[in-house]
Design a protein around this motif. Structure first.
Motif, PDB file in Angstrom:
ATOM      1  N   TYR A  96       0.829  -1.199   0.000  1.00 36.54           N
ATOM      2  CA  TYR A  96       0.000   0.000   0.000  1.00 36.54           C
ATOM      3  C   TYR A  96       0.867   1.254   0.000  1.00 36.54           C
ATOM      4  N   TRP A 127       0.783   3.587  -3.201  1.00 39.09           N
ATOM      5  CA  TRP A 127       0.288   4.940  -2.942  1.00 39.09           C
ATOM      6  C   TRP A 127       1.265   5.987  -3.479  1.00 39.09           C
ATOM      7  N   LEU A 143      -7.911  -0.497  -3.275  1.00 37.91           N
ATOM      8  CA  LEU A 143      -8.293   0.796  -2.705  1.00 37.91           C
ATOM      9  C   LEU A 143      -9.312   1.508  -3.595  1.00 37.91           C
TER      10      LEU A 143
END
Lengths: 258, 299
Positions: free
Chosen positions: A36, A40, A231
């Motif tokens: 993540y 990101w 996400l």
């Protein structure tokens, strides 16, 4: 049914080298939150924070536009006997069935001549001009409201505007909600329009940004790709679980595509 | 009556957004697209009239074009009936008073909700990839397979079809609503008369559901013709392998926005419009023979 989605979520938590060697297993050897973080981080200095922000701007403005304009138009078609209404209604039904491919090229040329490329305008502005699916859905809903209600309000001295804002509007909230939810979904996952109109990564919405994982140099960040894919589905799931009722009823009564 | 209270004025005021949008974003584009289709417009130079050249090239001199047509027809004719069959089957299973029905309904519907998203297309390209979920699942039951289902020309289109079928949820919900409208007495009467389940399905369920089948069939066919995102993502914008996933919309996109052949792509769009129009019309025409309206104007 769920399995592929579950697999996506689990894969987003697996170490990079394990995603494919143990593709059949739903249990990662260790949970890798790092995916993540690396996902990101995004591309070319734009983190997924930027992409999510872009997506939300586009989606929120589009949805406001689509719902407000469609509500007004639906009221005209459902309740006001105006000149050549039948003709315009026919136009709307035809628009509903018109393949997108026919209009997309001239629209692109039009927007490029207007100098609107590299902005959200080509995606957002048309939404303010009524969406046939939503007009139809809201119309069907207005038709279930007894006309006596309008009559009573009229006798009480209410104008057509008054009737719409004071009587109809509060009653069609469920139909407006359904439209808003679908507008959210369709804009959130829209890929083609951003692909056409936005070429600068700092303007990319999430849908378009995900594609970058498939391009050249970032090809090996599987974990990051799965993490960001997961996400990108979170808002979709959240809205689904909150508004399930509207979604299911909306489709059942109007036959919305999905 | 005051002018601002006149129905025509108020009507047009409320309908104004649609009318404006229709003229600007539909009527004008439709006609200019027709004009462009007879030109060699490339976005940089002004368009030159070339008559029917684009259309001629398409059918006589563009193998990729013919390929994209056959790929698209295969896709539409395989995915739409399968999708509707699944939708109807599951709707019938769910049309029973079992507890937690809402949960099942949601579970089956969820894939449709996220169906068009890039995330799911990415997921799909991994599930059917050479080291993907499908192969390792086959490995578990003793079938050794290291072919990439997406990279293999023989199976690539089927991965797209599978994706489309997986998303039968919205059709299912519409069927479910239709099934609920069929009075239970019909089935009871039929059972008393000794009709078995199969007979009940063909004599009661199908005829009463046929208007809804027609609706689903038309909407799903049109949207299947327009499928773009999964084909784009799964084939990385190329339509490969060997153009096996070069769906019509993807090829049109490439011609227009990769090669900037706006004239040619506009001509393609018009052929699509005509073909879809004809297919829709044929479905409507055929509906006379299989769609059953119990009491006209009842609903």
């Amino acid at each position: 049914m769920f399995y592929p989605i579950l697999w996506l979520i689990v894969s987003s938590l697996k170490p990079n080298d394990e995603i494919f060697t143990t593709a059949y297993s739903l249990i990662p050897s260790r949970i890798e939150w790092d995916n993540y973080v690396t996902g990101w981080a995004g591309f070319a200095g734009n983190s997924f924070g930027t992409f999510f922000k872009n997506s939300f701007i586009i989606v929120i403005l589009s949805t406001i536009g689509a719902v407000c304009s469609s509500g007004l138009v639906a009221y005209a078609f459902a309740r006001i006997p105006f000149f050549s209404k039948g003709f315009w209604f026919g136009c709307m039904m035809l628009t509903l069935m018109l393949p997108r491919d026919v209009t997309i090229i001239p629209q692109f040329i039009m927007f490029s001549e207007l100098g609107w490329l590299q902005s959200f305008k080509p995606i957002i502005v048309p939404q303010f001009l009524g969406i046939p699916f939503f007009i139809f859905l809201i119309m069907q809903f207005i038709r279930t409201i007894p006309a006596d209600l309008d009559e009573a309000a009229k006798i009480d001295g209410c104008s057509k505007y008054g009737i719409f804002f004071k009587i109809i509007l509060p009653l069609i909230v469920p139909a407006l909600m359904t439209s808003a939810i679908f507008s959210f979904y369709w804009t959130w996952e829209d890929f083609l329009h951003p692909l056409l109109y936005l070429n600068k990564p700092d303007l990319y919405p999430v849908s378009l940004a995900l594609k970058l994982f498939l391009d050249g140099e970032s090809l090996n960040n599987w974990g990051g790709m799965f993490a960001m894919s997961t996400l990108s589905l979170v808002p979709v799931f959240v809205i689904f679980f909150i508004f399930q009722k509207y979604i299911v009823e909306g489709i059942s009564t109007s036959g919305l595509k999905g | 009556m005051k002018l601002r209270e006149n129905n025509h004025v108020v009507g047009y005021l409320f309908a104004a957004p649609f009318i404006l949008g229709f003229l600007v974003f539909i009527v004008y584009p439709v006609f200019s697209s027709l004009y462009y289709s007879f030109t060699d417009y490339n976005l940089l130079e002004s368009p030159n009239w070339v008559g029917l050249d684009n259309y001629r090239t398409m059918f006589t001199d563009d193998e990729k074009y013919m390929k994209s047509i056959s790929v698209t027809l295969n896709y539409v004719f395989a995915s739409v009936p399968l999708r509707l069959a699944f939708a109807l089957g599951v709707a019938m299973l769910l049309n029973k008073a079992i507890s937690g029905i809402g949960l099942y309904r949601s579970a089956y519907y969820l894939p449709s909700l996220i169906g068009g998203s890039v995330a799911v297309s990415i997921l799909w390209s991994q599930v059917f990839g050479d080291q993907g979920l499908v192969n390792s699942a086959l490995g578990l039951i003793g079938i050794d397979s290291d072919t990439s289902w997406i990279g293999n020309p023989a199976t690539a289109l089927w991965t797209l079809i599978a994706l489309s079928v997986w998303q039968f949820g919205s059709s299912m919900l519409i069927f479910l609503a239709g099934l609920k409208n069929i009075p239970k007495d019909y089935y009871e009467a039929a059972s008393v008369d000794g009709a078995n389940k199969v007979r009940q399905f063909f004599k009661i369920t199908l005829p009463l559901l046929s208007p809804i089948i027609l609706f689903n069939l038309i909407m799903q066919t049109i949207s299947a013709f327009m499928t773009f995102t999964p084909a784009y993502i799964i084939s990385r914008g190329e339509g490969g392998p060997l153009d096996q996933t070069l769906l019509y919309s993807l090829y049109l996109y490439k011609r227009a926005f990769v090669f900037y052949e706006m004239g040619y792509a506009s001509a393609m769009a018009w052929v699509a419009l005509i073909v879809i129009g004809i297919v829709t019309l044929l479905i409507f025409q055929s509906s006379r023979y299989w769609v059953h309206y119990e009491s006209k104007g009842d609903k």
